[in-house]
Design a protein around this motif. Structure first.
Motif, PDB file in Angstrom:
ATOM      1  N   ILE A 136       0.818  -1.207   0.000  1.00 21.00           N
ATOM      2  CA  ILE A 136       0.000   0.000   0.000  1.00 21.00           C
ATOM      3  C   ILE A 136       0.854   1.260   0.000  1.00 21.00           C
ATOM      4  O   ILE A 136       0.522   2.256  -0.650  1.00 21.00           O
ATOM      5  N   ASN A 137       1.976   1.233   0.705  1.00 21.42           N
ATOM      6  CA  ASN A 137       2.844   2.412   0.723  1.00 21.42           C
ATOM      7  C   ASN A 137       3.449   2.678  -0.649  1.00 21.42           C
ATOM      8  O   ASN A 137       3.568   3.832  -1.075  1.00 21.42           O
ATOM      9  N   ALA A 138       3.836   1.612  -1.360  1.00 33.14           N
ATOM     10  CA  ALA A 138       4.387   1.784  -2.703  1.00 33.14           C
ATOM     11  C   ALA A 138       3.321   2.314  -3.654  1.00 33.14           C
ATOM     12  O   ALA A 138       3.609   3.159  -4.519  1.00 33.14           O
ATOM     13  N   LEU A 139       2.097   1.819  -3.501  1.00 34.41           N
ATOM     14  CA  LEU A 139       0.980   2.331  -4.301  1.00 34.41           C
ATOM     15  C   LEU A 139       0.790   3.822  -4.065  1.00 34.41           C
ATOM     16  O   LEU A 139       0.633   4.610  -5.012  1.00 34.41           O
ATOM     17  N   TYR A 140       0.815   4.225  -2.809  1.00 31.81           N
ATOM     18  CA  TYR A 140       0.620   5.636  -2.463  1.00 31.81           C
ATOM     19  C   TYR A 140       1.769   6.500  -2.982  1.00 31.81           C
ATOM     20  O   TYR A 140       1.551   7.585  -3.535  1.00 31.81           O
ATOM     21  N   ASP A 141       3.005   6.033  -2.821  1.00 34.78           N
ATOM     22  CA  ASP A 141       4.157   6.792  -3.318  1.00 34.78           C
ATOM     23  C   ASP A 141       4.081   6.968  -4.835  1.00 34.78           C
ATOM     24  O   ASP A 141       4.417   8.035  -5.360  1.00 34.78           O
ATOM     25  N   PHE A 142       3.656   5.926  -5.525  1.00 29.02           N
ATOM     26  CA  PHE A 142       3.497   6.009  -6.974  1.00 29.02           C
ATOM     27  C   PHE A 142       2.471   7.087  -7.323  1.00 29.02           C
ATOM     28  O   PHE A 142       2.684   7.911  -8.228  1.00 29.02           O
ATOM     29  N   HIS A 143       1.351   7.075  -6.614  1.00 28.59           N
ATOM     30  CA  HIS A 143       0.305   8.058  -6.874  1.00 28.59           C
ATOM     31  C   HIS A 143       0.824   9.481  -6.663  1.00 28.59           C
ATOM     32  O   HIS A 143       0.618  10.361  -7.516  1.00 28.59           O
ATOM     33  N   LYS A 144       1.507   9.715  -5.563  1.00 32.43           N
ATOM     34  CA  LYS A 144       1.996  11.063  -5.273  1.00 32.43           C
ATOM     35  C   LYS A 144       3.010  11.528  -6.317  1.00 32.43           C
ATOM     36  O   LYS A 144       3.049  12.714  -6.664  1.00 32.43           O
ATOM     37  N   SER A 145       3.804  10.613  -6.823  1.00 34.28           N
ATOM     38  CA  SER A 145       4.843  10.997  -7.779  1.00 34.28           C
ATOM     39  C   SER A 145       4.270  11.349  -9.152  1.00 34.28           C
ATOM     40  O   SER A 145       4.933  12.034  -9.933  1.00 34.28           O
TER      41      SER A 145
END
Length: 256
Positions: A136-145
């Motif tokens: 989930i953290n990687a998903l969120y980081d991808f979204h923010k980037s």
């Protein structure tokens, strides 16, 4: 950051179970599939849930209303109904349960809870019947980037049937459950801006139709590729498969 879970559908393809309970309460390993989904988010530190209710939603309310007492040892003073909790094993979850209508579409359900996330820059959204070992953290980081209004998890489709190639009456080749390396489907784990609510017309709107198409047309939807485990619980055979994975002692989605 809040997690919105759509949990109001009837689950007609799993009628063996959903005739008596809402689909998110169908159990895998003695726990509702909804609990497994929430445990994945909780593992990454997200414990604030908004659950969109519909079909037999009162049963999901009852489940969480009694959650602490069912997951603790207790001492009860019968004379005054005082309950002392001993060895409380409940998770640190905040669960908001919203009745979004039995006949609402998935987009309609989402729109009804947008006011609860309107002050946040983004929120998670998923369905109450699919499980994955997604980071989930990687998903969120991808979204923010990528700075778009929406990110969807992209997963490999589950091939349910093998393909036969026929040369007249002769089978010339058989491919067991093939799929192309180019094939991806939505895994149902989203990161969204509250602004997506403006793309939902009303109660009958399905998130997977007009709103998604509008995001695509506006170039506001990116895909986070998840190559790990993912499985929807659409049918009784899906449920039995997840149950067997849990009973193996090493279910692939158990990241906690």
């Amino acid at each position: 950051m809040k997690v919105v879970i759509l949990a109001g559908g009837m689950g007609s393809r799993l009628s063996e179970e959903t005739s008596v309970r809402p689909k998110p309460l169908v159990e895998v390993g003695g726990r509702p599939i909804l609990w497994h989904i929430m445990k994945v988010y909780s593992h990454y530190g997200y414990n604030d849930f908004i659950i969109c209710l519909g079909y037999k939603g009162y049963m999901i309310k009852d489940y969480f209303a009694g959650y602490r007492i069912h997951n603790s040892d207790i001492s009860v003073e019968l004379g005054n109904d005082n309950i002392q909790y001993i060895n409380n094993h409940s998770e640190p979850w905040r669960v908001t349960l919203i009745d979004t209508g039995e006949d609402s579409g998935t987009g309609g359900r989402l729109k009804k809870v947008i006011p609860l996330v309107a002050d946040d820059p983004e929120f998670f959204m998923t369905y109450g019947d699919g499980i994955a070992d997604i980071n989930i953290n990687a998903l969120y980081d991808f979204h923010k980037s990528h700075k778009t209004l929406a990110t969807v998890s992209a997963v490999r489709p589950i091939p349910r049937f093998g393909i036969m190639h026929l040369d007249n009456e002769r089978v010339s080749a058989f491919e067991e459950k093939p799929h192309s390396d180019q094939d991806w489907v939505s895994g149902g784990f989203f990161v969204l801006s509250p602004k997506v609510g403006d793309m939902i017309d009303g109660d009958s709107t399905y998130w997977e139709q007009e709103p998604i198409r509008a995001l695509v047309d506006d170039k506001q939807l990116n895909a986070y590729r998840h190559d790990g485990f993912w499985r929807p619980m659409d049918t009784l055979s899906d449920k039995k498969l997840l149950e067997s994975m849990w009973n193996s002692g090493n279910p692939p989605w158990k990241v906690w």
